[in-house]
Design an enzyme around this catalytic site. Structure first.
Site: not given
Ligand code: FPP
Length: 243
Positions: A21, A38, A67, A69, A194
């Protein structure tokens, strides 16, 4: 397996689960787009995989897409689908060389683009006989959805109500072979589950860190394992406190 200072190799957790996260906040703090966060998370993830291999962790599970997202802006969802596909293409050989078995948990036949499913299947097939570590990617995954799907399969299998036990439910989860996580790590200072591995996390130790996911490296994993090893797990019993 290299010795890591402060870690007892005989008590390394068998299964570590991670909520990656804070990508969005990491990017926003730098005036970048959320999707850049990301992208920066990829290095964090594969350094963590290396760290897990170094420690001899047998199971590593990460939350790549929930699910829930799908509620994100369409551009971000589209980015995440393409990004995951490209990670699978670019990294699968490296995982295979390291004897890592890749698996996926989640609702694969619901909304996930065909092309991505194909890449997942290819990665699973390529690495299916590897045994050093199982790297599970929770994709289009929700803990409640997993339990709902298990209940549906149990009903479809015609199992009578009085024969259903915790074991039965476990056998119908997405990966019946996956052991429950010993420890769950969540980055970015949020103290929530979550909807992650709801059934499986029942007795897991929870480790929370303020580090935002793109800044996470194997040293943070080592710190979490030290934290885990400093705790006493009682599984509802009284442990060593028998006085
Ligand atoms: C949460 O950060 C992260 C994600 C929704 C996705 C993370 C995915 C990767 C690092 C790639 C993984 C891929 C594979 C194939 C293993 P956020 O967007 O919720 O951060 P925030 O809470 O600061 O908004």
């Amino acid at each position: 397996m290299a010795a890591v200072p402060g870690i007892d190799p005989s008590r390394v957790p068998a299964h570590v689960a991670i909520v990656m996260d804070g990508n969005g906040r990491w990017a926003t703090k730098r005036g970048l787009r959320r999707t850049d966060g990301h992208a920066a998370g990829e290095e964090a993830l594969f350094d963590t995989v290396e760290g897990a291999l170094e420690l001899g962790i047998k199971w590593l599970t990460v939350y790549a897409f929930s699910t829930e997202n799908w509620k994100r802006p369409p551009d971000e969802v589209r980015f995440l689908m393409g990004f995951n596909e490209s990670i699978l293409l670019r990294r699968r050989d490296e995982m295979h060389e390291r004897d890592v078995r890749m698996r996926f948990i989640g609702r694969r036949d619901w909304r996930v683009p065909r092309r991505l499913i194909k890449r997942m299947d290819e990665a699973v097939e390529l690495t299916r006989n590897n045994r050093t570590m199982t790297f599970t990617i929770a994709f289009n995954y929700g803990g409640r959805a997993e339990i709902v799907d298990a209940v549906r399969k149990i009903v479809e299998a015609g199992i009578p109500a009085n024969k259903i036990t915790e074991r039965t439910i476990r056998q119908f989860l997405y990966d019946p072979e996956m052991p429950d996580p010993d420890v769950m790590i969540r980055t970015s200072g949020e103290f929530r589950i979550s909807n992650y591995l709801l059934w499986e996390l029942a007795y897991s130790e929870l480790v929370f860190t303020d580090t935002l996911w793109p800044d996470f490296r194997r040293e943070h994993l080592f710190a979490a394992v030290r934290d885990y090893q400093s705790r006493e797990r009682r599984f509802g019993g009284i442990g060593n406190d028998v006085g």
